[in-house]
Scaffold this motif. Structure first.
Motif, PDB file in Angstrom:
ATOM      1  N   ASP A 161       0.891  -1.191  -0.144  1.00 47.19           N
ATOM      2  CA  ASP A 161       0.046  -0.084   0.041  1.00 47.19           C
ATOM      3  C   ASP A 161       0.773   1.258  -0.092  1.00 47.19           C
ATOM      4  O   ASP A 161       1.812   1.447   0.858  1.00 47.19           O
ATOM      5  CB  ASP A 161      -1.008   0.051   1.219  1.00 47.19           C
ATOM      6  CG  ASP A 161      -1.858   1.034   1.162  1.00 47.19           C
ATOM      7  OD1 ASP A 161      -1.664   2.109   0.448  1.00 47.19           O
ATOM      8  OD2 ASP A 161      -3.067   1.031   1.817  1.00 47.19           O
ATOM      9  N   ARG A 163       0.190   4.390   0.344  1.00 45.31           N
ATOM     10  CA  ARG A 163      -0.193   5.182   1.405  1.00 45.31           C
ATOM     11  C   ARG A 163       0.745   4.865   2.673  1.00 45.31           C
ATOM     12  O   ARG A 163       1.044   5.948   3.467  1.00 45.31           O
ATOM     13  CB  ARG A 163      -1.619   5.576   1.725  1.00 45.31           C
ATOM     14  CG  ARG A 163      -2.371   6.065   0.388  1.00 45.31           C
ATOM     15  CD  ARG A 163      -3.575   5.945   0.699  1.00 45.31           C
ATOM     16  NE  ARG A 163      -4.005   4.487   1.023  1.00 45.31           N
ATOM     17  CZ  ARG A 163      -5.158   4.152   1.096  1.00 45.31           C
ATOM     18  NH1 ARG A 163      -6.193   4.812   1.427  1.00 45.31           N
ATOM     19  NH2 ARG A 163      -5.327   2.846   1.410  1.00 45.31           N
ATOM     20  N   ILE A 164       0.704   3.646   2.985  1.00 43.40           N
ATOM     21  CA  ILE A 164       1.412   3.048   4.190  1.00 43.40           C
ATOM     22  C   ILE A 164       2.979   3.546   4.027  1.00 43.40           C
ATOM     23  O   ILE A 164       3.795   4.123   4.849  1.00 43.40           O
ATOM     24  CB  ILE A 164       1.269   1.810   4.596  1.00 43.40           C
ATOM     25  CG1 ILE A 164      -0.209   1.605   4.826  1.00 43.40           C
ATOM     26  CG2 ILE A 164       2.211   1.140   5.711  1.00 43.40           C
ATOM     27  CD1 ILE A 164      -0.522   0.214   5.218  1.00 43.40           C
ATOM     28  N   ALA A 167       3.552   7.068   4.580  1.00 39.58           N
ATOM     29  CA  ALA A 167       3.391   7.520   6.008  1.00 39.58           C
ATOM     30  C   ALA A 167       4.630   7.221   6.703  1.00 39.58           C
ATOM     31  O   ALA A 167       5.183   7.943   7.676  1.00 39.58           O
ATOM     32  CB  ALA A 167       2.289   6.634   6.522  1.00 39.58           C
TER      33      ALA A 167
ATOM     34  N   ASN B  90      -3.155   4.658   8.055  1.00 40.84           N
ATOM     35  CA  ASN B  90      -2.136   4.079   7.342  1.00 40.84           C
ATOM     36  C   ASN B  90      -1.112   3.648   8.300  1.00 40.84           C
ATOM     37  O   ASN B  90       0.097   3.688   8.331  1.00 40.84           O
ATOM     38  CB  ASN B  90      -1.224   5.164   6.470  1.00 40.84           C
ATOM     39  CG  ASN B  90      -2.178   5.548   5.276  1.00 40.84           C
ATOM     40  OD1 ASN B  90      -3.258   4.777   4.895  1.00 40.84           O
ATOM     41  ND2 ASN B  90      -2.132   6.655   4.933  1.00 40.84           N
ATOM     42  N   HIS B 258      -7.669   0.023   6.819  1.00 44.19           N
ATOM     43  CA  HIS B 258      -6.416   0.308   6.003  1.00 44.19           C
ATOM     44  C   HIS B 258      -6.596  -0.111   4.564  1.00 44.19           C
ATOM     45  O   HIS B 258      -6.099  -1.130   4.226  1.00 44.19           O
ATOM     46  CB  HIS B 258      -5.191  -0.529   6.637  1.00 44.19           C
ATOM     47  CG  HIS B 258      -5.625  -1.435   7.756  1.00 44.19           C
ATOM     48  ND1 HIS B 258      -5.201  -0.949   8.908  1.00 44.19           N
ATOM     49  CD2 HIS B 258      -6.116  -2.531   7.653  1.00 44.19           C
ATOM     50  CE1 HIS B 258      -5.696  -2.163   9.686  1.00 44.19           C
ATOM     51  NE2 HIS B 258      -6.198  -2.965   8.823  1.00 44.19           N
ATOM     52  N   GLY B 259      -7.500   0.641   4.016  1.00 44.97           N
ATOM     53  CA  GLY B 259      -8.047   0.375   2.801  1.00 44.97           C
ATOM     54  C   GLY B 259      -7.291   0.000   1.648  1.00 44.97           C
ATOM     55  O   GLY B 259      -6.309   0.650   1.622  1.00 44.97           O
ATOM     56  N   GLU B 260      -7.810  -0.227   0.459  1.00 43.78           N
ATOM     57  CA  GLU B 260      -7.037  -0.402  -0.805  1.00 43.78           C
ATOM     58  C   GLU B 260      -7.325   0.778  -1.807  1.00 43.78           C
ATOM     59  O   GLU B 260      -6.561   1.024  -2.604  1.00 43.78           O
ATOM     60  CB  GLU B 260      -7.396  -1.739  -1.490  1.00 43.78           C
ATOM     61  CG  GLU B 260      -7.008  -3.019  -0.693  1.00 43.78           C
ATOM     62  CD  GLU B 260      -8.207  -3.312   0.059  1.00 43.78           C
ATOM     63  OE1 GLU B 260      -9.313  -3.057  -0.077  1.00 43.78           O
ATOM     64  OE2 GLU B 260      -7.816  -3.564   1.311  1.00 43.78           O
TER      65      GLU B 260
END
Lengths: 259, 266
Positions: A161, A163-164, A167, B90, B258-260
């Motif tokens: 992901d 966005r992670i 972050a 996140n 914590h979606g996609e």
């Protein structure tokens, strides 16, 4: 309505054409592989003869076979371990969300090339270069596995992901920390599951490596079948089946555990 | 940290997606200790603004000056001085809560140590302190994916606090929470920020909450600042103007915790 039916019909025509092509391919392949049921005449008797010659197993070779099995296990463990050590960094380099495309893409192609060489050929190569023994077997397993593991790791890292990752980067993390925390930690279950699966495959591969002189139980498969000592082959078969079954169960349990 | 410079200074900022101008700001200066709530409809440029300050986007025009040291997109070392709490939190679902909080200290911990999971003792002590501060005492060993939505939000705040940043950005931090939880979360955020005297920027949809928690409100309409002042001076008609003006359609922001989904702009 008519329109819907026509569309349905044209879809169906496509399906039927595809099925037709497969049937024709099947026919061609049967023909060119000299498929002939008449050859089965009398084969049944020879099968039965083969199986009756397996019993009673000659347990006198148990210790020998056991040691060879341990050697085969060691070859597959060592080979897989080496492959993981090489594949993890390669996986990061081959992942297009981590590395620039101009390096990730060619690397993936190279990995595909490595993968395309059958493991038995890789083994022949290493045996020719280094002589008989388990060590060329380890290297063959390692090289062949890298082609598959690194590609799989890269594809897994690419699904991380974004966005992670952002972050983690946002905490001021360095490149290595971002890859480690942002990418790798997300992917651990899949990476482990596939590595365990690969280990299982490597054990199967390692059993035949001995046939080309790369150590382990395969050596005895070759020696005993070529000298028609089927009572001893029986011991080999039992041993291999037991180990593969155990590995299979362990791998299933482990993969479920690591979520 | 005292500084002669404002925490954030924006000058002649403009940012566009393709041909659409998403943001156009002449001058805004935010001091340490200020709690600025940015109000505006979806698509008004709130998220674009915070991602520019964070350095995730580079504007086509203008400058951002963080504590007089330049912008975060050109000066990577500023990253750790700007903490961010995202709408979707996140967090890494497989990590334990304490590791998650510790990861806020990555920017000041050597890569070699963290590669093996080591953080200095003082970081552990600090992380535990912060867990107490955000009300997650005793949950340190729990995995993130076993926490509730409200707890995850606190975890995200804890990670941001661990960073010891001078600026804390929060992009719609409460839109994934129930109304009661939302107020608690803002309460907590504001309390923690007050203790540290850092600059807080919150993107929000609810003027009522902004009035309660902010020291200053910015109203964004179509990428332009139409209100800048004391929350009490925000009149009902101005509030209505901020929210009634047509803005671009909102990109979808559907997601799991914590979606996609890909929330690209707005």
């Amino acid at each position: 309505m008519a329109n819907l039916q026509q569309q349905w019909l044209s879809r169906k025509l496509v399906h039927w054409t595809v099925y037709g092509v497969f049937v024709i391919l099947f026919g061609i392949s049967l023909y060119s592989s000299e498929f002939n049921l008449e050859n089965l005449n009398g084969a049944g008797d020879r099968f039965i003869e083969f199986f009756t010659r397996l019993v009673p197993p000659d347990w006198s070779v148990t210790e020998l076979v056991f040691n060879a099995t341990v050697e085969t296990l060691s070859i597959s463990f060592a080979g897989t371990f080496l492959a993981v050590l090489i594949s993890l960094p390669l996986g990061f380099v081959a992942a297009s969300n981590i590395s620039p495309r101009w390096i990730a893409h060619p690397l993936k192609l190279t990995l595909g090339l490595i993968r395309s060489v059958p493991i038995i050929i890789v083994a022949v190569l290493f045996v020719a270069a280094m002589g008989l023994g388990p060590f060329p077997g380890v290297l063959a397993i390692a090289v062949h596995s890298v082609g598959m593991l690194a590609k799989f790791y890269a594809e897994e890292f690419e699904t991380a992901d974004k966005r992670i990752i952002d972050a983690v980067k946002g905490t001021g993390a360095s490149w290595i920390q971002t890859v480690h925390f942002g990418v790798f930690k997300q992917c651990i279950p899949q990476v482990l599951a596939f590595t365990i699966y690969r280990l299982e495959m490597n054990f199967r591969d390692a059993t035949v490596l001995g046939i080309v002189g790369a150590g382990g139980i395969g050596t005895y498969i070759m020696v005993y079948t070529q000298s028609f000592q089927y009572e001893r082959v029986a011991v080999l078969l039992i041993m291999i089946s037991v180990v593969i079954f155990a590995l299979d169960q362990a791998s299933f349990w482990l993969r479920r555990k690591v979520q | 940290m005292t500084s002669a410079y404002p925490a954030i200074e924006l000058k002649d900022l403009s940012f566009s997606y393709d041909d659409t101008i998403a943001l156009s700001i002449e001058h805004v200066s935010i001091e340490l200790g200020e709690r600025v709530f940015i109000l505006g409809k979806s698509g008004s440029g709130k998220t674009t603004l915070s991602s520019i300050i964070k350095g995730r986007r580079t504007p086509q025009h203008g400058t951002v000056n963080i504590l007089g040291e330049g912008s975060a997109w050109s000066n990577r070392s500023l990253q750790k001085r700007i903490a961010m709490v995202d709408q979707e939190f996140n967090l890494i679902s497989r990590m334990s809560l304490i590791e998650t909080v510790l990861s806020g200290a990555l920017g000041r911990t050597s890569s070699w140590n963290t590669l093996f999971g080591f953080f200095p003792n003082r970081e552990w002590a600090k992380a535990e302190e912060i867990l107490d501060e955000v009300g997650l005492t005793g949950l340190g060993n729990r995995r993130i994916d076993t926490l509730s939505g409200g707890q995850k939000q606190r975890a995200a705040i804890a990670r941001a606090l661990m960073q010891e940043a001078d600026v804390l950005l929060a992009d719609e931090p409460i839109s994934n929470l129930d109304p009661e939880l939302a107020e608690d979360a803002l309460d907590l955020l504001v309390e923690c920020v007050q203790r540290r005297n850092i600059a807080l920027l919150v993107n929000l949809h609810q003027p009522r909450l902004a009035k309660r928690f902010a020291t200053r409100v910015l109203g964004l309409v179509d990428g332009k600042i139409q209100f800048d002042g004391n929350p009490d001076s925000l009149s009902a008609s101005e509030e209505e103007f901020i929210y009634s003006n047509p803005a671009e359609p909102t990109p979808s922001t559907t997601k799991g915790i914590h979606g996609e989904s890909a929330t690209t702009m707005a």
